[in-house]
Design an enzyme around this catalytic site. Structure first.
Site, PDB file in Angstrom:
ATOM      1  N   HIS A 175      38.211  -6.824  24.402  1.00  0.00           N
ATOM      2  CA  HIS A 175      37.274  -7.872  24.173  1.00  0.00           C
ATOM      3  C   HIS A 175      36.151  -7.650  25.399  1.00  0.00           C
ATOM      4  O   HIS A 175      36.711  -7.059  26.447  1.00  0.00           O
ATOM      5  CB  HIS A 175      37.840  -9.361  24.560  1.00  0.00           C
ATOM      6  N   GLU A 197      37.871  -7.748  17.156  1.00  0.00           N
ATOM      7  CA  GLU A 197      37.565  -8.642  16.273  1.00  0.00           C
ATOM      8  C   GLU A 197      36.490  -9.529  16.628  1.00  0.00           C
ATOM      9  O   GLU A 197      36.398 -10.782  16.797  1.00  0.00           O
ATOM     10  CB  GLU A 197      38.842  -9.438  15.912  1.00  0.00           C
TER      11      GLU A 197
END
Length: 280
Positions: A194, A232
């Site tokens: 992330h 994601e």
């Protein structure tokens, strides 16, 4: 769930064409109980999926928003000391400096006592809050950070330090041991990332793409057991998805996670090795 990479942006005019399916699935949704969220014609559906009973042993993540968890109260050093003498992410603190077109870069594991004010300020940036959902006082960010640092080491929050200046926030995590593994055909040692580019001045000029490429390479260099780096980002976050594509990730599937509908992005070791050979 913060894995939305709110500030990873690609250079204007250099963004690859997005799959048309990206434009039709905006927003978030609950995870369907009978579906993994991966399309049946995707090549990754041929991968061996870890049994649900095995994943369940690792997927309890209290206090976390899609990274890692665990209730043990341990220090960062203790979290890195597993019985076999190694840790789940191969000692990120020892990965060292990597060279990028933007300058010397390294990942430095977060120290809450030193880094909390800076990360809290970034999390309260209006461009960030819609995706990371960590706006508020320092206690909100602190809870999120300590949930990882006091867990079992499957997720490590880091500052990205470019030319000696902290300018981004990262989470490096074991995707195969967490919540995400329930929603795609995970392989052992899949490693997730992330990214949040903190300063406004560092956004919108391709720096996110540069750093994503560098960190993906760093993961594959330092974690020989890892064959894929995954991410994601929220499908609504078009600049983030574009940055991942520009950094050599491929769009694999749309997945329904508890707090968002995400684009599953994958960067394979095969691409990493090919690029390395070309530069030799």
């Amino acid at each position: 769930m913060p894995p939305t990479d709110a500030s990873a942006e690609a250079d204007a005019g250099t963004v690859p064409e997005l799959d048309t399916s990206l434009g039709t699935a905006i927003g978030t949704g609950a995870v369907p109980s009978s579906s993994s969220g991966v399309s049946s014609d995707n090549e990754d559906t041929m991968d061996l999926r870890l049994p649900d009973e095995f994943i369940a042993l690792f997927a309890e993540e209290p206090g976390m928003r899609g990274a890692s968890g665990g209730d043990r109260q341990v220090t960062t050093e203790q979290a890195c000391d597993t019985p076999d003498g190694d840790d789940l992410l191969d000692r990120i603190a020892d990965w060292g400096v990597t060279s990028t077109p933007a300058g010397a870069f390294r990942l430095v594991p977060v120290r809450v006592e030193n880094d909390l004010p800076l990360i809290t300020r970034w999390m309260n940036d209006p461009a960030v809050t819609a995706f990371w959902e960590l706006a508020g006082p320092e206690t909100v960010t602190e809870e999120h950070l300590r949930g990882q640092l006091e867990g079992d080491g499957r997720s490590v929050p880091c500052l990205g330090v470019l030319e000696g200046t902290p300018m981004s926030y990262w989470e490096i995590y074991r995707a195969d041991l967490g919540l995400l593994a329930r929603h795609y055909p995970a392989r052992p040692h899949d490693t997730g990332i992330h990214l949040l580019v903190g300063g406004v001045a560092n956004r919108g000029r391709g720096l996110g793409t540069t750093l994503l490429r560098a960190v993906a390479d760093l993961v594959l260099d330092k974690r020989p057991s890892c064959a894929r780096v995954v991410a994601e980002p929220d499908l609504r976050n078009t600049p983030s998805v574009s940055a991942f594509l520009s950094a050599g990730f491929r769009f694999s599937a749309e997945v329904d996670l508890p707090d968002k509908r995400a684009a599953l992005m994958i960067r394979d070791r095969a691409l990493h090795d090919l690029l390395q050979r070309r530069h030799m």
